[in-house]
Design a protein around this motif. Structure first.
Motif, mmCIF file in Angstrom:
data_model
loop_
_atom_site.group_PDB
_atom_site.id
_atom_site.type_symbol
_atom_site.label_atom_id
_atom_site.label_comp_id
_atom_site.label_asym_id
_atom_site.label_seq_id
_atom_site.Cartn_x
_atom_site.Cartn_y
_atom_site.Cartn_z
ATOM 1 N N LEU A 180 0.294 8.308 -3.442
ATOM 2 C CA LEU A 180 0.381 6.854 -3.246
ATOM 3 C C LEU A 180 -0.928 6.245 -2.756
ATOM 4 O O LEU A 180 -1.833 6.946 -2.307
ATOM 5 C CB LEU A 180 1.552 6.482 -2.338
ATOM 6 N N CYS A 181 -0.980 4.897 -2.875
ATOM 7 C CA CYS A 181 -2.166 4.160 -2.470
ATOM 8 C C CYS A 181 -2.101 3.886 -0.973
ATOM 9 O O CYS A 181 -1.115 3.339 -0.476
ATOM 10 C CB CYS A 181 -2.244 2.847 -3.249
ATOM 11 N N HIS A 182 -3.142 4.273 -0.276
ATOM 12 C CA HIS A 182 -3.165 4.114 1.169
ATOM 13 C C HIS A 182 -3.301 2.644 1.574
ATOM 14 O O HIS A 182 -2.953 2.259 2.687
ATOM 15 C CB HIS A 182 -4.334 4.923 1.750
ATOM 16 N N GLU A 183 -3.804 1.822 0.664
ATOM 17 C CA GLU A 183 -4.035 0.415 0.987
ATOM 18 C C GLU A 183 -2.787 -0.441 0.758
ATOM 19 O O GLU A 183 -2.440 -1.267 1.584
ATOM 20 C CB GLU A 183 -5.171 -0.155 0.121
ATOM 21 N N CYS A 184 -2.129 -0.242 -0.415
ATOM 22 C CA CYS A 184 -1.031 -1.157 -0.737
ATOM 23 C C CYS A 184 0.323 -0.459 -0.911
ATOM 24 O O CYS A 184 1.338 -1.124 -1.113
ATOM 25 C CB CYS A 184 -1.360 -1.974 -1.991
ATOM 26 N N GLY A 185 0.358 0.869 -0.859
ATOM 27 C CA GLY A 185 1.644 1.561 -0.941
ATOM 28 C C GLY A 185 2.144 1.821 -2.353
ATOM 29 O O GLY A 185 3.230 2.368 -2.550
ATOM 30 N N TRP A 186 1.335 1.474 -3.352
ATOM 31 C CA TRP A 186 1.717 1.740 -4.749
ATOM 32 C C TRP A 186 1.932 3.242 -4.953
ATOM 33 O O TRP A 186 1.200 4.059 -4.408
ATOM 34 C CB TRP A 186 0.601 1.224 -5.663
ATOM 35 N N MET A 187 2.982 3.603 -5.702
ATOM 36 C CA MET A 187 3.250 5.016 -5.974
ATOM 37 C C MET A 187 3.024 5.303 -7.447
ATOM 38 O O MET A 187 3.384 4.489 -8.300
ATOM 39 C CB MET A 187 4.713 5.343 -5.679
ATOM 40 N N GLN A 217 -7.868 5.591 -9.342
ATOM 41 C CA GLN A 217 -7.676 4.307 -8.664
ATOM 42 C C GLN A 217 -6.205 3.936 -8.612
ATOM 43 O O GLN A 217 -5.422 4.343 -9.465
ATOM 44 C CB GLN A 217 -8.404 3.213 -9.444
ATOM 45 N N CYS A 218 -5.877 3.112 -7.637
ATOM 46 C CA CYS A 218 -4.524 2.579 -7.527
ATOM 47 C C CYS A 218 -4.227 1.704 -8.743
ATOM 48 O O CYS A 218 -5.066 0.896 -9.150
ATOM 49 C CB CYS A 218 -4.402 1.751 -6.251
ATOM 50 N N GLY A 219 -3.046 1.854 -9.319
ATOM 51 C CA GLY A 219 -2.670 1.080 -10.498
ATOM 52 C C GLY A 219 -2.342 -0.363 -10.151
ATOM 53 O O GLY A 219 -2.140 -1.191 -11.026
ATOM 54 N N HIS A 220 -2.287 -0.669 -8.855
ATOM 55 C CA HIS A 220 -1.924 -2.025 -8.445
ATOM 56 C C HIS A 220 -3.132 -2.796 -7.907
ATOM 57 O O HIS A 220 -3.476 -3.861 -8.405
ATOM 58 C CB HIS A 220 -0.822 -1.949 -7.390
ATOM 59 N N CYS A 221 -3.824 -2.225 -6.883
ATOM 60 C CA CYS A 221 -4.921 -2.970 -6.249
ATOM 61 C C CYS A 221 -6.297 -2.405 -6.579
ATOM 62 O O CYS A 221 -7.313 -2.972 -6.189
ATOM 63 C CB CYS A 221 -4.725 -3.014 -4.735
ATOM 64 N N GLY A 222 -6.329 -1.272 -7.283
ATOM 65 C CA GLY A 222 -7.617 -0.737 -7.687
ATOM 66 C C GLY A 222 -8.325 0.092 -6.632
ATOM 67 O O GLY A 222 -9.389 0.642 -6.875
HETATM 68 ZN ZN ZN Z 1 -3.180 -0.051 -4.048
#
Ligand code: ZN
Ligand code: ADP
Ligand code: ZN
Length: 737
Positions: free
Chosen positions: A437-444, A477-482
């Motif tokens: 998961l993304c540590h910044e926005c929680g995207w999985m 990269q995160c698929g949501h916030c990059g």
């Molecule tokens: Zn993210």
């Protein structure tokens, strides 16, 4: 021309009528070749009706007859028809499923002597002309073989590639000879049946059990309830001995994972009779031969997994089901039957005894013993003088935890390892981590087809979906916030291995899970390394829990049980209790005392308390009481319809119509007490791109539930099931997925 009714291997619950040309003759149970659509199919003759539903001029003639006599004896035929009816399998699929693959594909149902070869004319000429001289190894082998006067078998003294080369060039060929079946008794000859030096002197409890088994007559079902290490296998062996002494054969069913060479070896070491083990390494020819050997009475004992139940025997005298609670006895795809339940019926039809053995019997079987359907036999002590184990719970809430391992557990491991013993850790999660998961926005990072997180596999640097087989490169990269700050959460066996290698650099680690044992033979090699003490720390999923005996393991730890404590499946507690005892049974099997540790955040959970303080028996009694209050199996019979498809709304609509249909029929047929639950989404609502919905029907009476299902079977043809929906029926379901 005579009308012939035929079952075809198609997923339709109906027969097909054909005509028998005057030039051919055929019996019931034989295979025939028939035109089907634009192709031909192999079918099985089930009947010779006077009339057909179709006008006679529409019927097509049979093209060929493949067998001289029926492939099914009356007993198995009866069983299969009953089973097709009860589990609502398509009759053609049920019949074909009971045959070895080679027979389904039209192979002759006779044993072939495949292992003998002769030098061909071509081979003899090649020796004189020297045309193959350049292949030195082949030439040398051919010279030796040409000197033999009789057919020979392949020998490992020469390279496999030399044999292969000679066969491919046609210099040697298989020698076809008529095969003469010889009964296992004849083959045994004057040799003793048993290698009696291997026979153990039974302890008191075993003696009682074996003597009770020895005076059984006709059909009787026994539940052999014996703790791990209590010597159930020795009881089986001695019970088998008396059946073999009567000249009868024995069928032994074991769970998928239980059919290791070690198990088979124990049987072979005891008896001087022909034993066939139907394990996954057999090729199709070997499977066909094993099937024919049992049918001809050439083999005395057949050991196999679920589908071995359909083996036919010349004279079957007993059935044994080891680890009867194991869910691998239930077929979960296509035709969903339960091999244990069908085995009971088979024993009843044949009027022979059947033994169901387990350290943790299923609640169904415990209830059957309570109600007097089964005779319960108990082995409550470990045989061979091994000591009982100490149980302990570690409360994770009060501990520092690193990669799922508490400080206390690490300290215990250190203690056992430094005493020269082995430790075993269970974690039912393979891979490195179950979530990325993304540590910044929680995207999985999720599998789109299943809407579940991908499991991160570090060694291969891929993401894998454990629900479908989808695979994906690890994103940067995160698929949501990059953001590039992607982290893993949760622990899998791969990570456990890595962390333990750092913490215990002086010890070797063996990991056993689906990933580490994917290569053929690698499981056996790994188990061998453990047995020889080459590795001291053993990590595994459930694969490691079943049936392996490692006498030097003194500490067993279950790393995490929490997800099983709060499942919506009413069977998950039973499964956890069984797993726990199975795992605990791995500790302290020899003269060394064992310890079992369980890590949880919920040490006060009622299930754990009963299980750990009072044992499986007490757990089973309280679980049965609860099932009775809630009218759940074994106190009611269930039928589960699964509907899957790409269009969510369409499935829901369809199942609502189906529900209304069942409600109406229940009233029309006067079936009081039928519970038809509103359609609900499966615990895994989407899998491999398909939505999954369930419709559950239950009734205290199996018979009345079957009456309703039979009505549906009749009406099904008129029921417009959208072609985009796959509907399947699971009678006595074990899983909701
Ligand atoms: Zn993210
Ligand atoms: P189970 O199948 O119940 O787990 P096993 O049959 O594998 O138990 O027996 C466990 C161990 O105890 C084995 O090593 C076996 O050789 C030993 N054993 C079984 N029965 C006896 C006996 N009567 N005397 C001595 N050792 C025994
Ligand atoms: Zn998936």
């Amino acid at each position: 021309m005579k009308i012939v009714r035929i079952a075809l291997p198609v997923p339709l619950n109906r027969y097909f009528d054909y005509l028998l040309p005057e030039t051919l003759s055929v019996e019931k149970g034989c295979r025939v070749v028939v035109p089907f659509g634009h192709q031909t199919q192999i079918g099985i003759v089930v009947d010779f009706p006077q009339e057909s539903d179709l006008p006679i001029e529409k019927l097509k003639p049979i093209q060929a007859v493949l067998d001289k006599s029926s492939l099914f004896d009356t007993e198995i035929e009866k069983l299969l028809h009953w089973a097709a009816n009860y589990y609502h399998g398509a009759i053609g699929e049920v019949l074909f499923n009971a045959l070895p693959v080679k027979l389904r594909n039209g192979e002759v149902a006779e044993r072939k002597q495949l292992d003998h070869f002769i030098v061909t004319e071509k081979g003899k000429i090649a020796l004189t002309t020297g045309e193959n001289k350049r292949a030195k190894k082949q030439e040398d082998l051919l010279k030796i073989l040409a000197g033999f006067n009789a057919p020979f078998v392949k020998s490992a003294e020469f390279s496999a590639s030399a044999w292969k080369g000679l066969i491919e060039k046609g210099y040697i060929a298989q020698f076809e000879q008529a095969y003469i079946a010889e009964s296992w008794q004849k083959k045994l000859g004057n040799r003793p049946l048993v290698n009696s030096q291997n026979r153990l002197v039974l302890n008191k409890q075993q003696t009682l059990v074996v003597s009770r088994l020895s005076y059984t007559q006709g059909f009787e079902a026994f539940l052999l309830n014996g703790v791990t290490g209590s010597g159930k296998t020795e009881v089986y062996l001695q019970a088998i001995e008396s059946v073999l002494n009567q000249g009868k054969q024995v069928l032994v069913l074991v769970p998928e994972i239980g059919l290791t060479p070690q198990t088979v070896q124990r049987f072979k070491a005891r008896f001087n009779v022909e034993i066939d083990a139907l394990h996954s390494n057999l090729n199709e020819t070997e499977r066909l031969n094993a099937w024919l050997r049992a049918k001809n009475g050439e083999s005395a004992i057949v050991i196999g997994t679920r589908s071995a139940l359909f083996t036919q025997f010349a004279d079957l005298g007993m059935i044994i089901i080891d680890e009867e609670h194991d869910s691998s006895f239930k077929q979960q795809e296509g035709w969903r039957y339960h091999a244990r339940d069908l085995a009971i019926l088979r024993a009843k039809n044949l009027q022979i005894p059947i033994i169901l053995g387990s350290a943790t019997p299923s609640l169904e079987s415990i209830q059957n013993a309570k109600s007097g359907k089964y005779v319960e036999l108990t082995l409550s002590a470990r045989a061979g003088g091994s000591q009982n184990v100490k149980h302990q719970v570690i409360d994770l809430k009060t501990q520092r935890v690193n990669a799922g391992l508490s400080d206390s557990l690490l300290a215990m491991m250190q203690k056992h390892l430094s005493q020269g013993n082995q430790v075993m850790l269970f974690l039912n999660r393979r891979g490195f981590a179950p979530v990325l998961l993304c540590h910044e926005c929680g995207w999985m990072c999720e599998c789109e087809a299943c809407e579940k997180p991908y499991t991160y596999h570090q060694k291969q640097r891929v993401l894998r979906c454990h629900h479908c087989a989808a695979q994906k490169v690890v994103p940067r990269q995160c698929g949501h916030c990059g953001s590039t700050n992607l982290v893993t959460t949760g622990v899998g066996t791969e990570q456990l291995e890595q962390v333990l290698a750092e913490k215990f650099p002086d010890y070797q680690i063996s990991r056993i899970d689906r990933d580490s044992t994917a290569r053929k033979g690698s499981l056996e090699a790994e188990l061998q390394a453990i047995r020889q003490g080459k590795s001291q720390i053993l990590i595994g999923t459930q694969m490691l829990a079943k049936g392996h005996h490692f006498p030097n393991v003194t500490l067993v730890a279950i790393v995490n049980v929490d997800s099983a404590l709060f499942s919506i499946d009413f069977r998950s507690e039973e499964r956890l209790a069984q797993l726990y005892l199975q795992v605990a049974g791995r500790a302290g099997r020899a003269e060394k005392p064992g310890e079992v540790v369980l890590q949880t955040h919920y040490p006060d959970h009622p299930l754990l308390k009963v299980l750990l303080n009072e044992g499986y028996e007490a757990f089973a009694q309280s679980a049965l009481k609860l099932r009775q209050t809630m009218q759940l199996p074994p106190f009611c019979a269930q039928a589960l319809f699964r509907a899957t498809g790409k269009n969510n709304e369409q499935i829901v609509n369809f199942l609502q119509n189906l529900t209304a249909y069942f409600q109406q029929k229940t009233v029309e047929l006067g079936l009081q007490g039928m519970q038809i639950l509103p359609p609900f989404s499966a615990p895994m609502p989407k899998k491999a791109g398909a939505y999954r919905w369930l419709l559950l029907i239950q009734h205290p009476s199996r018979r009345l539930l079957q009456q309703l299902l039979a009505q549906f079977e009749q009406d099904k043809a008129n029921f417009a099931i959208p072609s985009s929906i796959r509907l399947s029926l699971d009678v006595d379901p074990l899983e909701w997925n």
